[in-house]
Design an enzyme around this catalytic site. Structure first.
Site, PDB file in Angstrom:
ATOM      1  N   ARG A  76     -38.620 -44.634 -36.481  1.00 25.91           N
ATOM      2  CA  ARG A  76     -38.623 -46.014 -36.933  1.00 25.91           C
ATOM      3  C   ARG A  76     -38.677 -46.109 -38.456  1.00 25.91           C
ATOM      4  O   ARG A  76     -38.458 -47.173 -39.028  1.00 25.91           O
ATOM      5  CB  ARG A  76     -39.793 -46.775 -36.292  1.00 25.91           C
ATOM      6  CG  ARG A  76     -39.804 -48.257 -36.573  1.00 25.91           C
ATOM      7  CD  ARG A  76     -40.658 -49.046 -35.568  1.00 25.91           C
ATOM      8  NE  ARG A  76     -41.906 -48.410 -35.255  1.00 25.91           N
ATOM      9  CZ  ARG A  76     -43.043 -48.524 -35.970  1.00 25.91           C
ATOM     10  NH1 ARG A  76     -43.056 -49.268 -37.066  1.00 25.91           N
ATOM     11  NH2 ARG A  76     -44.145 -47.910 -35.585  1.00 25.91           N
ATOM     12  N   TYR A 120     -23.418 -70.747 -41.003  1.00 24.19           N
ATOM     13  CA  TYR A 120     -23.520 -70.004 -39.753  1.00 24.19           C
ATOM     14  C   TYR A 120     -24.577 -70.616 -38.841  1.00 24.19           C
ATOM     15  O   TYR A 120     -25.701 -70.887 -39.264  1.00 24.19           O
ATOM     16  CB  TYR A 120     -23.846 -68.541 -40.055  1.00 24.19           C
ATOM     17  CG  TYR A 120     -24.189 -67.714 -38.839  1.00 24.19           C
ATOM     18  CD1 TYR A 120     -23.318 -67.648 -37.749  1.00 24.19           C
ATOM     19  CD2 TYR A 120     -25.384 -67.007 -38.777  1.00 24.19           C
ATOM     20  CE1 TYR A 120     -23.633 -66.899 -36.631  1.00 24.19           C
ATOM     21  CE2 TYR A 120     -25.704 -66.241 -37.670  1.00 24.19           C
ATOM     22  CZ  TYR A 120     -24.833 -66.195 -36.597  1.00 24.19           C
ATOM     23  OH  TYR A 120     -25.154 -65.458 -35.488  1.00 24.19           O
ATOM     24  N   ASP A 157     -24.748 -65.274 -48.095  1.00 24.28           N
ATOM     25  CA  ASP A 157     -24.123 -64.670 -46.927  1.00 24.28           C
ATOM     26  C   ASP A 157     -22.672 -64.367 -47.296  1.00 24.28           C
ATOM     27  O   ASP A 157     -21.856 -65.271 -47.470  1.00 24.28           O
ATOM     28  CB  ASP A 157     -24.199 -65.634 -45.740  1.00 24.28           C
ATOM     29  CG  ASP A 157     -23.707 -65.010 -44.441  1.00 24.28           C
ATOM     30  OD1 ASP A 157     -22.864 -64.090 -44.501  1.00 24.28           O
ATOM     31  OD2 ASP A 157     -24.148 -65.455 -43.369  1.00 24.28           O
ATOM     32  N   LYS A 179     -19.243 -57.989 -37.998  1.00 25.77           N
ATOM     33  CA  LYS A 179     -17.946 -58.613 -38.211  1.00 25.77           C
ATOM     34  C   LYS A 179     -16.992 -57.665 -38.934  1.00 25.77           C
ATOM     35  O   LYS A 179     -16.633 -56.630 -38.401  1.00 25.77           O
ATOM     36  CB  LYS A 179     -18.131 -59.928 -38.968  1.00 25.77           C
ATOM     37  CG  LYS A 179     -19.222 -60.839 -38.384  1.00 25.77           C
ATOM     38  CD  LYS A 179     -18.985 -61.225 -36.945  1.00 25.77           C
ATOM     39  CE  LYS A 179     -19.886 -62.357 -36.465  1.00 25.77           C
ATOM     40  NZ  LYS A 179     -21.320 -62.051 -36.454  1.00 25.77           N
TER      41      LYS A 179
END
Length: 358
Positions: free
Chosen positions: A33, A84, A155, A180
């Site tokens: 982790r 978004y 973004d 994306k």
């Protein structure tokens, strides 16, 4: 691009995925982790492209949450009215629970954005916006926000670092849904935040570790592989998008076309001045939702779906989603893929003709 590679003699050309949860003591990583060589390679490459230091997350939404989490209770967040849906949904949920306050703004209106800075702690920007493809005037906004002490996040998913690098204009952090264009093949979920500030990067790493928002090993490996072909894919997607946008403007069933590459688009001059390309998303309108739904139902090559940025062309009527009530009912967002332009146009033209019949 040499970033994200092991340059040692005899090393594999590409860093392979490291599937490990446990490491021997004494090395740079002690537990799965805390870090992974596959994450590091991807982060190094993306960071170089954006001009900062990248931190990868399990999804774009996890990256959004990591940027919002440090805000004090009651902090004012200015967010695009057209942005978004996941960003607005998370912020609205936090507002409903008294965690933050929201100040929606039309971000293409520079004066309106500047007027919010006196009361804002976090200015969230997105350009081109999703799905209306508005383009922000970055330089004056980011300069004024910096002077006012307002934290800024951009973004950059639609533009990618190939078309603009907001950190160079003064943004505090850049966000990507690497699901994306960066991944580019519709086969992974991944997010990333890039910042030039070492303290902010350290804070993001701490958040990722403590909240468990870690990316998958195979996802980061695939995203790095996708990143290496992004320039070729994106160049072709943009060429096709330009061609389709121009043809759509001439079809009688289409009432309007939004694409910054069109000289008739209200955002064209601004996009040309600050971007090195116009992207591969087209938003166009037909008369109403019924015609839009008939259109998507008549398509054969183009895929109906809500995601974007892959090698397959996808289309989505955004108004169908809760939270998109401000979007015109007949608006369709087209994410242009890598199919032949003529094949795509034949499919679109046939579907438009079919949907427009009484």
């Amino acid at each position: 691009m040499t970033a994200g590679r092991d340059h040692s003699p005899g090393a594999p050309l590409n860093i392979p995925p490291t599937f490990a949860s446990t490491y021997r003591d004494g090395g740079p990583v002690g537990y799965g982790r805390w870090g992974n060589p596959s994450w590091t390679a991807f982060e190094e490459a993306l960071g170089v492209l954006e001009g900062g230091h990248a931190v990868a997350f399990a999804s774009g939404q996890a990256a959004i949450a990591a940027l919002i989490e440090p805000l004090r209770v009651g902090a004012m967040v200015t967010v695009p009215a057209d942005a978004y849906l996941g960003t607005r949904g998370l912020l609205r949920d936090l507002e409903n629970r008294g965690r933050v306050r929201l100040q929606p703004v039309e971000v293409t209106d520079t004066s309106a954005v500047l007027a919010t800075l006196a009361s804002t702690e976090l200015l969230w920007l997105e350009s081109p916006t999703n799905p209306m493809l508005g383009v922000i005037e970055f330089r004056p906004i980011l300069a004024a926000a910096s002077k006012a002490g307002v934290t800024t996040v951009v973004d950059n998913t639609f533009a990618t670092p190939l078309l603009q690098q907001p950190l160079a204009w003064g943004a505090d952090a850049v966000l990507h849904s690497a699901t994306k264009y960066i991944g580019g093949h519709s086969d992974l979920l991944l997010g990333a935040v890039i910042t030039a500030d070492e303290d902010r990067r350290a804070s993001l790493l701490t958040h990722r570790t403590l909240h468990g928002a870690i990316p998958g090993v195979m996802e980061t490996y695939l995203a790095l592989r996708g990143l290496r072909t992004l320039p070729l894919r994106f160049a072709q997607q943009q060429r096709t998008a330009q061609e389709l946008a121009e043809r759509l403007t001439g079809h009688p069933a289409v009432t309007s076309v939004r694409y910054p590459g069109l000289s008739s688009d209200p955002n064209h001059d601004r996009a040309r001045a600050q971007m090195s390309g116009f992207g591969a998303i087209i938003s166009f309108e037909v008369a109403d939702a019924e015609i839009a739904d008939r259109l998507t139902g008549a398509l054969e090559l183009i895929v109906g779906g809500t995601s974007l940025g892959g090698v397959e062309t996808t289309i989505d009527r955004r108004r169908r989603w809760p939270g998109e009530e401000a979007v015109p009912a007949g608006l369709l967002r087209l994410s242009v893929g890598l199919e032949h332009p003529e094949d795509l146009w034949e499919d679109l033209q046939h579907a438009l003709d079919t949907a427009a019949r009484p």
